[in-house]
Structure formats: C-alpha cells, structure tokens
Scaffold this motif. Structure first.
Motif, PDB file in Angstrom:
ATOM      1  N   PHE A 127      33.263  45.484  42.673  1.00  0.00           N
ATOM      2  CA  PHE A 127      34.689  45.439  42.356  1.00  0.00           C
ATOM      3  C   PHE A 127      35.487  46.477  43.142  1.00  0.00           C
ATOM      4  O   PHE A 127      36.683  46.309  43.360  1.00  0.00           O
ATOM      5  N   ASP A 128      34.839  47.550  43.587  1.00  0.00           N
ATOM      6  CA  ASP A 128      35.569  48.592  44.300  1.00  0.00           C
ATOM      7  C   ASP A 128      35.951  48.198  45.713  1.00  0.00           C
ATOM      8  O   ASP A 128      36.842  48.805  46.307  1.00  0.00           O
ATOM      9  N   ARG A 129      35.304  47.187  46.284  1.00  0.00           N
ATOM     10  CA  ARG A 129      35.675  46.780  47.645  1.00  0.00           C
ATOM     11  C   ARG A 129      35.797  45.265  47.836  1.00  0.00           C
ATOM     12  O   ARG A 129      35.663  44.753  48.934  1.00  0.00           O
ATOM     13  N   VAL A 130      36.080  44.566  46.742  1.00  0.00           N
ATOM     14  CA  VAL A 130      36.348  43.132  46.812  1.00  0.00           C
ATOM     15  C   VAL A 130      37.713  42.846  46.213  1.00  0.00           C
ATOM     16  O   VAL A 130      38.091  43.424  45.194  1.00  0.00           O
ATOM     17  N   VAL A 131      38.457  41.948  46.876  1.00  0.00           N
ATOM     18  CA  VAL A 131      39.708  41.412  46.340  1.00  0.00           C
ATOM     19  C   VAL A 131      39.516  39.910  46.195  1.00  0.00           C
ATOM     20  O   VAL A 131      39.142  39.233  47.156  1.00  0.00           O
ATOM     21  N   MET A 132      39.735  39.388  44.997  1.00  0.00           N
ATOM     22  CA  MET A 132      39.646  37.946  44.754  1.00  0.00           C
ATOM     23  C   MET A 132      41.017  37.340  45.035  1.00  0.00           C
ATOM     24  O   MET A 132      42.011  37.717  44.401  1.00  0.00           O
ATOM     25  N   THR A 133      41.092  36.421  45.992  1.00  0.00           N
ATOM     26  CA  THR A 133      42.383  35.882  46.419  1.00  0.00           C
ATOM     27  C   THR A 133      42.411  34.370  46.302  1.00  0.00           C
ATOM     28  O   THR A 133      41.371  33.708  46.280  1.00  0.00           O
ATOM     29  N   SER A 134      43.621  33.816  46.257  1.00  0.00           N
ATOM     30  CA  SER A 134      43.751  32.354  46.218  1.00  0.00           C
ATOM     31  C   SER A 134      45.211  31.941  46.342  1.00  0.00           C
ATOM     32  O   SER A 134      46.121  32.701  46.000  1.00  0.00           O
ATOM     33  N   PHE A 135      45.412  30.715  46.833  1.00  0.00           N
ATOM     34  CA  PHE A 135      46.705  30.052  46.741  1.00  0.00           C
ATOM     35  C   PHE A 135      46.910  29.535  45.318  1.00  0.00           C
ATOM     36  O   PHE A 135      48.041  29.300  44.894  1.00  0.00           O
ATOM     37  N   ASP A 136      45.811  29.289  44.592  1.00  0.00           N
ATOM     38  CA  ASP A 136      45.829  28.663  43.274  1.00  0.00           C
ATOM     39  C   ASP A 136      46.023  29.739  42.199  1.00  0.00           C
ATOM     40  O   ASP A 136      45.106  30.499  41.899  1.00  0.00           O
TER      41      ASP A 136
END
Length: 236
Positions: A127-136
């Motif tokens: 979690f310290d170096r991940v970004v969860m991204t989306s158009f949705d």
C-alpha cells in the motif's frame, strides 16, 4: 528521479513505445529508463486470476498461439497460450508487483478486478507504493470500501464535474487528465483539494511543454527514456 519543479514520469504500460506493453520486460525497461512509477492494467480471467493486460480481449496484442478471445472468458492457462510481440507472455498482477521496484499505478480495467486486485496489493504489503486507479468511479468506490487506507487515483479524459466530485468523495491522491485538457488554474484547484495532477499521454515535446505550463505533478509517457531526456533538455 524527478527534479524539483519538474514532474515525475509514469511509464505507460511499462515502456509501451519500446517493449511489448504490459509485460515484465516492459516494466523492467521503463524502470531502467528512468520512470518514477510504472502504470499497468488489470483484468480478471474466467477462473479469477488477475491478468495484466489493457484490452478486454487479447485480439490486438496477440501475435501467435491463441490470438482471439475475451480475457474474462479465458482461464489463466488459456491466457498463457497467447504469445505477445517479442515472445512475451501476459503476466499476472502478482508477478508484476513482485518485479517492479518503483511506485506502481494499478489501473482497474474490469470492475470485477477491483476488490481482488486491492486485496492482493494488501497481501503483498505494498500500500505504501501502489496507487489503485481507474476511469470507473464505482470500481474505485469498491477499492475504497475494502481498503480505506490505500491511495486511489481518478482517471478522466477531461476534468468533468463527475471526475472532480469523485476526487473529493474518495479523497483521491491523484487526478489524471488528457494533456490537451490541462490548464494551470484547474491544476491549482485540484492541488488545493489535496490531489496531484497527472497529464497523459505525453508523446511529443509539445505535449510535455503543455504539461509543464499547466504545472502538473506527473506525466504518463510511452517512452520514459525519451521523456527524461526531453525534460533535461527543457531544464537546460
């Protein structure tokens, strides 16, 4: 690494301009070529495996073996019959997370992948170096529901009211917008809401100048090496 006053570079699908996109080789190339972060895309297979691939089907990227089919209708074993350019294979999200040493932007393409992808990132302690991204936006709501402490990023072609509202609702870490939609006033407004702004796609020097003029924090580039060299040239 990025320099003060200049944006960080996100390697789009690794280094999509110079390696088969969304492969372990592309991720390694993007990192070696100076990307501050690597962006990748996630779908869910028929048997629940998280596959790193941009499209909902394999048709565009497959060059041999199994060359057609929806990712959601194929098992992981069937997906491994797909040969990509340069003899590459479709990696799993677990393989990608283990291979990448910089920040990772995990773009949720299939909404069904949102929760299992987030849970995998949690299990990996990333979690310290991940970004969860989306158009949705609904997919990001699902992410936030199971992991209030993970960073999320909203992606939108334009700074629509819906995208801006989602940044505030989700407490998003970032808003990614097409370069041609950027302007310095809007970027400043997003900054006041506590989010970073990423410009995409940065493919030309004109794209890069537009992103710099708007004051973005990040740029997404298919060729991180070119982007870093272009930034250096503009800096000097």
């Amino acid at each position: 690494m990025s320099q003060p006053g200049y944006p960080g570079i996100v390697g789009h699908r690794g280094a999509a301009a110079v390696s088969a996109e969304n492969t372990l080789t592309a991720f390694a190339r993007g990192e070696a070529d100076g990307a501050d972060a690597i962006e990748l895309d996630v779908h869910l297979t028929a048997n629940g495996e998280l596959a790193v691939i941009h499209d909902a089907t394999v048709d565009r990227t497959a060059v041999a073996g199994r060359t057609t089919g929806a990712v959601s209708a194929l098992t992981w074993a069937q997906l491994q019959d797909v040969e990509l350019a340069d003899g590459e294979r479709i990696p799993s999200l677990a393989q990608a997370l283990a291979a990448i040493g910089v920040e990772i932007h995990v773009e949720i393409k299939a909404p069904a992948a949102a929760v299992p992808a987030t849970e995998l990132v949690r299990a990996a302690g990333l979690f310290d170096r991940v970004v969860m991204t989306s158009f949705d936006i609904d997919a990001l709501r699902d992410v936030r529901a199971v992991a209030p402490d993970v960073r999320v990023g909203v992606i939108s072609a334009a700074p629509t009211p819906q995208a801006r509202d989602a940044v505030r609702e989700l407490g998003a870490a970032s808003l990614a917008l097409q370069v041609r939609q950027l302007d310095d006033r809007m970027v400043e407004e997003v900054h006041t809401e506590g989010a970073l702004v990423c410009g995409w796609p940065v493919l030309t020097s004109d794209d890069l100048r537009a992103a710099l003029a708007a004051g973005v924090d990040l740029v997404t580039a298919d060729d991180p090496a070119w982007c870093r060299a272009a930034l250096a040239a503009l800096r000097h």
